[in-house]
Design an enzyme around this catalytic site. Sequence first.
Site, PDB file in Angstrom:
ATOM      1  CG  ASP A 187      -2.198  -0.859   0.879  1.00  0.00           C
ATOM      2  OD1 ASP A 187      -2.575  -0.937  -0.299  1.00  0.00           O
ATOM      3  OD2 ASP A 187      -2.762  -1.444   1.816  1.00  0.00           O
ATOM      4  CG  ASP A 236      -7.423  -4.391  -1.754  1.00  0.00           C
ATOM      5  OD1 ASP A 236      -7.778  -5.455  -2.285  1.00  0.00           O
ATOM      6  OD2 ASP A 236      -7.754  -4.076  -0.604  1.00  0.00           O
TER       7      ASP A 236
END
Length: 368
Positions: free
Chosen positions: A93, A150
């Site tokens: 991320d 994601d």
Amino acid sequence: MEKRLQEIYEKIDRKLQAECARLGDRIPYIPEDGQYKTDMREENRAFWTNGFWAGMLWQMYNCTKNPLYKKTAEYSELSFDKAMEEFVGLHHDVGFQFLHTAVADYRLTGNPKSKTRALHAAGMLAGRYNPSGKFIRAWNKDMTGWMIIDCLMNIPLLFWATEETGDPRFAYIANEHAHTAMRYLLRADGSCNHIGVLDPVTGEGLEFPAGQGYASGSSWSRGQSWAIYGFALAALHADKKEYLDAAKQVAHYFIANVCRTGYVSYLDFRSPKEPVCWDTTATACAACGLLQIADMVPELEKDLYRDCAVDMLMALEEKHCDWDPYRDGIVQNGSVAYNRQMHVPIIYGDYFFVEGILRLMGKEFMIW
Ligand code: GLY
């Protein structure tokens, strides 16, 4: 429509200025009783959502040139220096984290320190690439063969690094990961898996566990929104029709679901009817993805994507926004996961709502 958008924009500006004044250098995530009480720098400096606050403020700085937005956004970027130094806790991320802070700062101000920070993050993301499986590994600990939908939202950091340095390796990894996501995470019916577990040595697909949705084989709406916007962004950066087709495939599936529920998404499109679980963050992110698709398709195709994005953003505004400047958090009824922190305002819901409104007004700053 223009008048309505202008009114929403003014409410966003009023509310975010008030939040900046209350927060100072703290980083928000989920308000409790209408107030951001937890400072994410202390709670978890490496947390994946810690860039969205700054991203939203850079969007507003770009429109208003209000120095309050710039100063407040810079605090988040600085907090990542320590997270980078500690390293433990950071993972795939870093794209979300550094695109919204260092890359945004560099693009808007030319700050050379921001460029260095962002290139460090891109190197770290590239270092997570598994060459036998051709994917960027998710998370840490023993999840060596895990990839998640994601992560498509993180690979624009790699495309940026190639543009910035001229080194094609970053974009190569981004493209390989996007292909593997199409192979293992995208389903033929337009829905997608959240997680794919691959053999980290051979790259063979092994299993597809539940993740943040209801169950394995269900359809977590935020995951679907990551796929819409993530494949659309890959198409934008790599100019590949197959990515745009993948984005459209998931978009059609998403639209078919939300048009039955007043243009706001359930948390999972394949969960029991009761209790009703919403996730407005998925709606806001998917709307931005639809607007990105609309920008890339021929004229006669645009209306489907743009009109549905408008319906979704306006449904959020009508039914789920809190405009009280004394309370923190704009978009209500976001959900972290099935049965976990449901029906709360979440910082990324606000980010995507603001980006979506600015996109409709032609005022957005391309952060991805
Ligand atoms: N990327 C984690 C989530 O969507 O909750």
